[in-house]
Design a protein around this motif. Structure first.
Motif, PDB file in Angstrom:
ATOM      1  N   PRO A  13       0.832  -1.220   0.000  1.00 58.59           N
ATOM      2  CA  PRO A  13       0.000   0.000   0.000  1.00 58.59           C
ATOM      3  C   PRO A  13       0.859   1.260   0.000  1.00 58.59           C
ATOM      4  O   PRO A  13       0.845   2.065   0.938  1.00 58.59           O
ATOM      5  CB  PRO A  13      -0.809  -0.152   1.295  1.00 58.59           C
ATOM      6  CG  PRO A  13       0.071  -0.935   2.199  1.00 58.59           C
ATOM      7  CD  PRO A  13       0.802  -1.909   1.314  1.00 58.59           C
ATOM      8  N   VAL A  14       1.608   1.420  -1.047  1.00 62.21           N
ATOM      9  CA  VAL A  14       2.564   2.513  -1.211  1.00 62.21           C
ATOM     10  C   VAL A  14       2.536   2.922  -2.690  1.00 62.21           C
ATOM     11  O   VAL A  14       1.850   2.286  -3.495  1.00 62.21           O
ATOM     12  CB  VAL A  14       3.981   2.063  -0.809  1.00 62.21           C
ATOM     13  CG1 VAL A  14       4.059   1.746   0.678  1.00 62.21           C
ATOM     14  CG2 VAL A  14       4.423   0.843  -1.624  1.00 62.21           C
ATOM     15  N   PRO A  15       3.263   3.960  -3.071  1.00 60.83           N
ATOM     16  CA  PRO A  15       3.294   4.337  -4.485  1.00 60.83           C
ATOM     17  C   PRO A  15       3.964   3.265  -5.339  1.00 60.83           C
ATOM     18  O   PRO A  15       5.142   2.966  -5.153  1.00 60.83           O
ATOM     19  CB  PRO A  15       4.114   5.632  -4.481  1.00 60.83           C
ATOM     20  CG  PRO A  15       4.040   6.147  -3.092  1.00 60.83           C
ATOM     21  CD  PRO A  15       3.980   4.936  -2.220  1.00 60.83           C
ATOM     22  N   THR A  16       3.229   2.680  -6.252  1.00 59.05           N
ATOM     23  CA  THR A  16       3.784   1.687  -7.177  1.00 59.05           C
ATOM     24  C   THR A  16       3.163   1.874  -8.556  1.00 59.05           C
ATOM     25  O   THR A  16       2.005   2.273  -8.682  1.00 59.05           O
ATOM     26  CB  THR A  16       3.500   0.239  -6.728  1.00 59.05           C
ATOM     27  OG1 THR A  16       2.078   0.011  -6.726  1.00 59.05           O
ATOM     28  CG2 THR A  16       4.074  -0.041  -5.344  1.00 59.05           C
ATOM     29  N   ALA A  17       3.938   1.544  -9.566  1.00 60.50           N
ATOM     30  CA  ALA A  17       3.392   1.543 -10.922  1.00 60.50           C
ATOM     31  C   ALA A  17       2.323   0.468 -11.062  1.00 60.50           C
ATOM     32  O   ALA A  17       1.360   0.631 -11.820  1.00 60.50           O
ATOM     33  CB  ALA A  17       4.513   1.316 -11.926  1.00 60.50           C
ATOM     34  N   THR A  18       2.470  -0.633 -10.323  1.00 61.30           N
ATOM     35  CA  THR A  18       1.459  -1.695 -10.367  1.00 61.30           C
ATOM     36  C   THR A  18       0.117  -1.171  -9.894  1.00 61.30           C
ATOM     37  O   THR A  18      -0.932  -1.476 -10.495  1.00 61.30           O
ATOM     38  CB  THR A  18       1.893  -2.883  -9.496  1.00 61.30           C
ATOM     39  OG1 THR A  18       3.151  -3.376  -9.963  1.00 61.30           O
ATOM     40  CG2 THR A  18       0.870  -4.003  -9.556  1.00 61.30           C
ATOM     41  N   GLY A  19       0.110  -0.391  -8.807  1.00 62.43           N
ATOM     42  CA  GLY A  19      -1.140   0.168  -8.314  1.00 62.43           C
ATOM     43  C   GLY A  19      -1.802   1.082  -9.322  1.00 62.43           C
ATOM     44  O   GLY A  19      -3.028   1.075  -9.488  1.00 62.43           O
ATOM     45  N   GLY A  35       5.928   7.225   5.301  1.00 66.97           N
ATOM     46  CA  GLY A  35       4.742   7.119   4.474  1.00 66.97           C
ATOM     47  C   GLY A  35       3.615   8.060   4.860  1.00 66.97           C
ATOM     48  O   GLY A  35       3.680   8.807   5.840  1.00 66.97           O
ATOM     49  N   ALA A  36       2.541   7.986   4.068  1.00 63.97           N
ATOM     50  CA  ALA A  36       1.431   8.931   4.199  1.00 63.97           C
ATOM     51  C   ALA A  36       0.625   8.728   5.468  1.00 63.97           C
ATOM     52  O   ALA A  36       0.317   9.682   6.192  1.00 63.97           O
ATOM     53  CB  ALA A  36       0.526   8.821   2.972  1.00 63.97           C
ATOM     54  N   VAL A  37       0.242   7.499   5.763  1.00 68.17           N
ATOM     55  CA  VAL A  37      -0.559   7.248   6.957  1.00 68.17           C
ATOM     56  C   VAL A  37       0.239   7.602   8.206  1.00 68.17           C
ATOM     57  O   VAL A  37      -0.303   8.120   9.186  1.00 68.17           O
ATOM     58  CB  VAL A  37      -1.023   5.779   7.001  1.00 68.17           C
ATOM     59  CG1 VAL A  37      -1.736   5.478   8.311  1.00 68.17           C
ATOM     60  CG2 VAL A  37      -1.974   5.503   5.831  1.00 68.17           C
ATOM     61  N   GLU A  39      -4.479   3.911  -2.639  1.00 64.07           N
ATOM     62  CA  GLU A  39      -3.519   2.839  -2.391  1.00 64.07           C
ATOM     63  C   GLU A  39      -3.020   2.839  -0.948  1.00 64.07           C
ATOM     64  O   GLU A  39      -2.826   1.779  -0.350  1.00 64.07           O
ATOM     65  CB  GLU A  39      -2.323   2.973  -3.353  1.00 64.07           C
ATOM     66  CG  GLU A  39      -2.648   2.643  -4.798  1.00 64.07           C
ATOM     67  CD  GLU A  39      -2.840   1.155  -5.032  1.00 64.07           C
ATOM     68  OE1 GLU A  39      -1.880   0.393  -4.871  1.00 64.07           O
ATOM     69  OE2 GLU A  39      -3.965   0.751  -5.373  1.00 64.07           O
ATOM     70  N   THR A  40      -2.780   4.031  -0.391  1.00 62.88           N
ATOM     71  CA  THR A  40      -2.206   4.124   0.947  1.00 62.88           C
ATOM     72  C   THR A  40      -3.242   4.180   2.047  1.00 62.88           C
ATOM     73  O   THR A  40      -2.916   3.986   3.219  1.00 62.88           O
ATOM     74  CB  THR A  40      -1.303   5.369   1.066  1.00 62.88           C
ATOM     75  OG1 THR A  40      -2.099   6.556   0.913  1.00 62.88           O
ATOM     76  CG2 THR A  40      -0.203   5.346   0.009  1.00 62.88           C
ATOM     77  N   TRP A  67      13.070   3.442  -7.093  1.00 65.01           N
ATOM     78  CA  TRP A  67      13.521   4.254  -5.962  1.00 65.01           C
ATOM     79  C   TRP A  67      12.554   5.431  -5.857  1.00 65.01           C
ATOM     80  O   TRP A  67      12.637   6.391  -6.612  1.00 65.01           O
ATOM     81  CB  TRP A  67      14.951   4.756  -6.148  1.00 65.01           C
ATOM     82  CG  TRP A  67      15.419   5.488  -4.915  1.00 65.01           C
ATOM     83  CD1 TRP A  67      15.084   6.763  -4.547  1.00 65.01           C
ATOM     84  CD2 TRP A  67      16.249   4.969  -3.875  1.00 65.01           C
ATOM     85  NE1 TRP A  67      15.655   7.074  -3.334  1.00 65.01           N
ATOM     86  CE2 TRP A  67      16.383   5.992  -2.899  1.00 65.01           C
ATOM     87  CE3 TRP A  67      16.899   3.761  -3.661  1.00 65.01           C
ATOM     88  CZ2 TRP A  67      17.149   5.832  -1.747  1.00 65.01           C
ATOM     89  CZ3 TRP A  67      17.654   3.604  -2.508  1.00 65.01           C
ATOM     90  CH2 TRP A  67      17.779   4.632  -1.560  1.00 65.01           C
ATOM     91  N   PHE A  68      11.625   5.298  -4.956  1.00 63.80           N
ATOM     92  CA  PHE A  68      10.614   6.345  -4.767  1.00 63.80           C
ATOM     93  C   PHE A  68      10.725   6.840  -3.333  1.00 63.80           C
ATOM     94  O   PHE A  68      10.469   6.102  -2.389  1.00 63.80           O
ATOM     95  CB  PHE A  68       9.209   5.782  -5.031  1.00 63.80           C
ATOM     96  CG  PHE A  68       8.158   6.849  -5.114  1.00 63.80           C
ATOM     97  CD1 PHE A  68       7.779   7.377  -6.335  1.00 63.80           C
ATOM     98  CD2 PHE A  68       7.549   7.350  -3.960  1.00 63.80           C
ATOM     99  CE1 PHE A  68       6.812   8.371  -6.415  1.00 63.80           C
ATOM    100  CE2 PHE A  68       6.592   8.337  -4.033  1.00 63.80           C
ATOM    101  CZ  PHE A  68       6.219   8.849  -5.260  1.00 63.80           C
TER     102      PHE A  68
END
Length: 339
Positions: free
Chosen positions: A15-21, A182-184, A260-261, A89-90
């Motif tokens: 649940p993070v930034p991914t291209a898959t999401g 992360g965001a949360v 996602e997050t 690398w994000f």
């Protein structure tokens, strides 16, 4: 030998930034493989509890995973037949927080302090690994090591919000500092009245920020790669297209990140700086592989896995190179939601 096409192609992401999401949100994965009669399924979808654990163990023959490196390295160390086919690398918000008035204003101020170390009852405790690595990265900037702080183990349920047990311990005075990312985590820290004591994002050099998500691996089961490399190449090409889309649609990217997050706009804005939407492209350059190798050595040294993973031999650059060649020929239609 001709092998039968799989009925299902599985994917999973954290649940993070991914291209898959992003690709999943846009419907591009389904659209790409539907003409083949292949159903593309997520381990995060409803009703797949019997295989959801494969997100960590990665022994499902038709699974492609984009997620944290702690479980990926752990699975490979435990003989999961995976190959590393990409690294992103994000930069996510990585900070060490403390109570107001703590006197902790930089890595040097952590010396002798009580730092929170999560302890979760899961197959691979990536929460613990993240905290240890985060403190390690900060301490080394001041010429210190984990031996210079008091590690306070904190048991916690897997279900509560991110870093909640640790932030509660900080609020109650049982620890002096907590690593979050992360965001949360940005939102959670604000609820507990914690303030940033060490901003890892501001420290010099990437090595201080190597952690579970930096770099973040894309891995695939070796059997899928051996029998159906063309499917893997097409999947990766869709991910490259998704990364391109994110770079061109910052507002759409932020919307996907919220979903996602599980974070609100404030958490997303606080965790991901402007311009980060351009950083989702996978690579397998020597710089990323070297940093992953350092992470592998750290995790092994702290008992998260036993058998060494040789990152250079684990990596297979051929599918990503082929995906880059295929990308210009993809035809994908954006499903961006209108506000």
């Amino acid at each position: 030998m001709v092998t039968t096409r799989p009925e299902n192609l599985w994917f999973t992401r954290c649940p993070v930034p991914t291209a898959t999401g992003i690709a999943a949100d846009q419907g591009w994965l389904e659209a790409e493989f539907a003409p083949d009669g292949i159903r593309v399924r997520s381990l995060q979808e409803q009703g797949v509890g019997d295989v959801r654990g494969e997100h960590f163990s990665h022994r499902l023959p038709t699974l492609i995973r984009e997620g944290g490196n702690v479980p990926a390295l752990w699975a490979r160390s435990n003989d999961a037949p995976t190959r590393l086919i990409g690294l992103t690398w994000f930069e996510e918000r990585q900070v060490i927080v403390a109570r107001p008035g703590s006197g902790i204003h930089g890595p040097q101020d952590l010396k002798g302090r009580r730092v929170a170390v999560p302890r979760r009852t899961i197959d691979i405790d990536f929460w613990r690994a993240m905290a240890l690595r985060g403190f390690d990265g900060a301490l080394r900037q001041a010429g210190l090591t984990l031996a210079d702080v008091e590690l306070v183990d904190l048991d916690g349920d897997v279900l509560p919000g991110q870093w909640e047990p640790e932030l509660a311990a900080l609020r109650d005075g049982r620890v002096d500092a907590v690593y979050t990312k992360g965001a949360v985590a940005v939102e959670s820290a604000a609820r507990y009245g914690a303030e940033v004591a060490v901003d890892l994002d501001a420290l010099a050099g990437r090595r201080a920020r190597v952690n579970n998500g930096t770099p973040r691996p894309i891995t695939v089961d070796q059997r899928l790669l051996d029998d159906h490399q063309d499917l893997v190449v097409r999947f990766l090409a869709v991910l490259l297209a998704a990364a391109d889309w994110a770079g061109e649609h910052p507002a759409g990217f932020a919307r996907v990140l919220e979903a996602e997050t599980g974070s609100g706009p404030g958490g997303v804005a606080g965790a991901y700086d402007a311009g980060r939407h351009r950083e989702l492209h996978a690579g397998l350059g020597d710089d990323r592989l070297e940093l992953l190798a350092e992470q592998e050595a750290f995790l092994r040294g702290h008992g998260f896995h036993d058998s060494r993973v040789d990152v250079s031999t684990w990596a297979d650059p051929a599918p990503l190179a082929a995906a880059r060649d295929l990308l210009p020929r993809l035809t994908l239609v954006s499903q961006e939601k209108q506000s």
